[in-house]
Scaffold this active site. Structure first.
Site, PDB file in Angstrom:
ATOM      1  N   ASN A   9      70.761  20.713  44.821  1.00  0.00           N
ATOM      2  CA  ASN A   9      70.726  22.172  44.826  1.00  0.00           C
ATOM      3  C   ASN A   9      70.116  22.617  43.497  1.00  0.00           C
ATOM      4  O   ASN A   9      70.777  22.571  42.473  1.00  0.00           O
ATOM      5  CB  ASN A   9      72.163  22.708  44.986  1.00  0.00           C
ATOM      6  CG  ASN A   9      72.231  24.211  44.822  1.00  0.00           C
ATOM      7  OD1 ASN A   9      71.217  24.902  44.858  1.00  0.00           O
ATOM      8  ND2 ASN A   9      73.443  24.724  44.636  1.00  0.00           N
ATOM      9  N   LYS A  11      69.238  25.503  42.594  1.00  0.00           N
ATOM     10  CA  LYS A  11      69.620  26.875  42.217  1.00  0.00           C
ATOM     11  C   LYS A  11      68.379  27.672  41.812  1.00  0.00           C
ATOM     12  O   LYS A  11      67.316  27.485  42.389  1.00  0.00           O
ATOM     13  CB  LYS A  11      70.679  26.840  41.112  1.00  0.00           C
ATOM     14  CG  LYS A  11      71.805  25.845  41.430  1.00  0.00           C
ATOM     15  CD  LYS A  11      72.963  25.959  40.527  1.00  0.00           C
ATOM     16  CE  LYS A  11      73.966  24.866  40.861  1.00  0.00           C
ATOM     17  NZ  LYS A  11      75.237  25.058  40.212  1.00  0.00           N
ATOM     18  N   HIS A  95      77.995  28.798  49.121  1.00  0.00           N
ATOM     19  CA  HIS A  95      78.132  28.204  47.787  1.00  0.00           C
ATOM     20  C   HIS A  95      78.992  29.129  46.920  1.00  0.00           C
ATOM     21  O   HIS A  95      78.905  30.349  47.025  1.00  0.00           O
ATOM     22  CB  HIS A  95      76.747  28.004  47.163  1.00  0.00           C
ATOM     23  CG  HIS A  95      76.792  27.181  45.914  1.00  0.00           C
ATOM     24  ND1 HIS A  95      77.177  27.705  44.697  1.00  0.00           N
ATOM     25  CD2 HIS A  95      76.530  25.872  45.699  1.00  0.00           C
ATOM     26  CE1 HIS A  95      77.140  26.733  43.787  1.00  0.00           C
ATOM     27  NE2 HIS A  95      76.755  25.613  44.370  1.00  0.00           N
ATOM     28  N   GLU A  97      78.730  30.084  43.977  1.00  0.00           N
ATOM     29  CA  GLU A  97      77.976  31.064  43.184  1.00  0.00           C
ATOM     30  C   GLU A  97      77.599  32.269  44.046  1.00  0.00           C
ATOM     31  O   GLU A  97      77.532  33.396  43.552  1.00  0.00           O
ATOM     32  CB  GLU A  97      76.735  30.397  42.566  1.00  0.00           C
ATOM     33  CG  GLU A  97      77.143  29.500  41.402  1.00  0.00           C
ATOM     34  CD  GLU A  97      76.183  28.368  41.117  1.00  0.00           C
ATOM     35  OE1 GLU A  97      75.053  28.386  41.615  1.00  0.00           O
ATOM     36  OE2 GLU A  97      76.588  27.445  40.382  1.00  0.00           O
ATOM     37  N   GLU A 167      83.454  21.478  47.009  1.00  0.00           N
ATOM     38  CA  GLU A 167      83.036  21.700  45.628  1.00  0.00           C
ATOM     39  C   GLU A 167      84.110  22.502  44.887  1.00  0.00           C
ATOM     40  O   GLU A 167      84.115  23.749  44.957  1.00  0.00           O
ATOM     41  CB  GLU A 167      81.724  22.479  45.588  1.00  0.00           C
ATOM     42  CG  GLU A 167      80.579  21.799  46.288  1.00  0.00           C
ATOM     43  CD  GLU A 167      79.252  22.311  45.751  1.00  0.00           C
ATOM     44  OE1 GLU A 167      78.518  21.517  45.162  1.00  0.00           O
ATOM     45  OE2 GLU A 167      78.971  23.503  45.894  1.00  0.00           O
ATOM     46  N   GLY A 173      79.118  22.750  37.422  1.00  0.00           N
ATOM     47  CA  GLY A 173      78.373  23.089  36.199  1.00  0.00           C
ATOM     48  C   GLY A 173      79.198  23.067  34.933  1.00  0.00           C
ATOM     49  O   GLY A 173      78.775  23.584  33.905  1.00  0.00           O
ATOM     50  N   SER A 213      79.622  18.575  39.078  1.00  0.00           N
ATOM     51  CA  SER A 213      79.328  17.737  37.907  1.00  0.00           C
ATOM     52  C   SER A 213      79.178  16.245  38.237  1.00  0.00           C
ATOM     53  O   SER A 213      79.666  15.393  37.487  1.00  0.00           O
ATOM     54  CB  SER A 213      80.382  17.953  36.814  1.00  0.00           C
ATOM     55  OG  SER A 213      80.368  19.303  36.391  1.00  0.00           O
TER      56      SER A 213
HETATM   57  C1  PEP Z   1      76.467  22.824  42.794  1.00  0.00           C
HETATM   58  O1  PEP Z   1      76.067  23.871  42.318  1.00  0.00           O
HETATM   59  O2  PEP Z   1      76.497  22.675  44.020  1.00  0.00           O
HETATM   60  C2  PEP Z   1      76.910  21.786  41.871  1.00  0.00           C
HETATM   61  C3  PEP Z   1      77.653  20.831  42.338  1.00  0.00           C
HETATM   62  O3  PEP Z   1      76.493  21.912  40.572  1.00  0.00           O
HETATM   63  P1  PEP Z   1      76.701  20.825  39.401  1.00  0.00           P
HETATM   64  O4  PEP Z   1      76.318  19.481  39.957  1.00  0.00           O
HETATM   65  O5  PEP Z   1      75.765  21.265  38.315  1.00  0.00           O
HETATM   66  O6  PEP Z   1      78.130  20.876  39.013  1.00  0.00           O
END
Ligand code: PEP
Length: 252
Positions: A9, A11, A95, A97, A167, A173, A213
């Site tokens: 992803n 973003k 998601h 976000e 998630e 992040g 992460s």
């Molecule tokens: C995500 O935004 O789906 C995600 C898992 O981000 P990150 O790997 O940066 O934590």
């Protein structure tokens, strides 16, 4: 046997030109990987360029969101059909976000999931608890509610094609990863909910990704868990080498 799926992803990162440079590098690094499904989810503006660049490879294309209507006065939105014509197979929906910054709710996620499946796109349905919900012991309850509401009214034939991404919001992040045990506990709970909503066979077939992460160093231990079928990767998918390392972590 579920085939692991690792999705990047990106973003709001990468111009079309930067995206192509990344894909060219990545293709080289993962050209021998056959047992992991690889999905790239660039921003809308880079979908076409990435689509052309992955032609002839096994890499799949996904979008980061879509609207549930087919067309009309919805400034700024894109439809399932628009994504399909660009070569998208997947679309990330719900998601955290989008839930946090753009007012996405369990109800809007549900509408999008239904439209995606009816249109022939495979939704990657994101769920996950916030830090305060984990601290208060509510993680499983929150995720159960999100899964149940995302799949509300989705027929069995659609649900069995969907992908779920667990998630935890506190892991996205932040550099804080769920431990393999913490993630496995929620993944197995999600599978149990899907078995109750549909049946055991459908639940066994649905792929459930972990996201939050993931790095090459922690990917293998997470993906080795019984109910973790790959990952949804943000930051570490922006560099070919680290994303390729994570993909290798999912090899059987
Ligand atoms: C995500 O935004 O789906 C995600 C898992 O981000 P990150 O790997 O940066 O934590």
């Amino acid at each position: 046997m579920r085939r692991p799926i690792v999705a990047g992803n990106w973003k709001m990162n990468k111009t079309a030109q930067e995206a192509v440079a990344l894909v060219v590098e990545l293709k080289e690094l993962v050209s021998d990987v056959k047992d992991v499904e690889i999905v790239l989810c660039p921003p809308f503006t880079a979908l076409e360029a990435v689509s052309r660049c992955i032609e002839g490879s096994d890499i799949c294309l996904g979008a980061q969101d879509m609207f549930w209507e087919k067309s009309g006065p919805y400034t700024g939105e894109v439809s399932a059909e628009m994504l399909l014509t660009l070569g998208c197979k997947y679309v990330i929906l719900g998601h955290s976000e989008r839930r946090t910054h753009f007012g996405e709710t369990n109800q809007t996620v549900n509408r999008k999931v239904k439209t995606a499946l009816e249109s022939g796109l495979v939704p990657i349905v994101c769920v996950g608890e916030r830090l305060e919900e984990r601290r208060s012991g509510d993680a499983k309850k929150v995720v159960e509610d999100q899964v149940t509401r995302a799949f509300d009214g989705v027929p069995l034939g659609g649900a069995e094609r969907a992908v779920v991404a667990y998630e935890p919001v506190w892991a996205i992040g932040t550099g804080l990863t769920a431990t393999p045990d913490q993630a496995q506990e929620v993944h197995s709970h999600i599978r149990q909910i899907l078995a109750e909503l549909y049946n055991a066979e459908v639940a066994e077939g649905i792929r459930i990704q972990y996201g939050g992460s993931i790095k090459p160093e922690n990917a293998r231990d997470l993906f080795a868990q019984q109910d973790i079928d790959g990952g949804l990767v943000g930051g570490a998918s922006l560099k070919a080498e680290s994303f390729a390392g994570i993909i290798r972590g999912a090899q059987l």
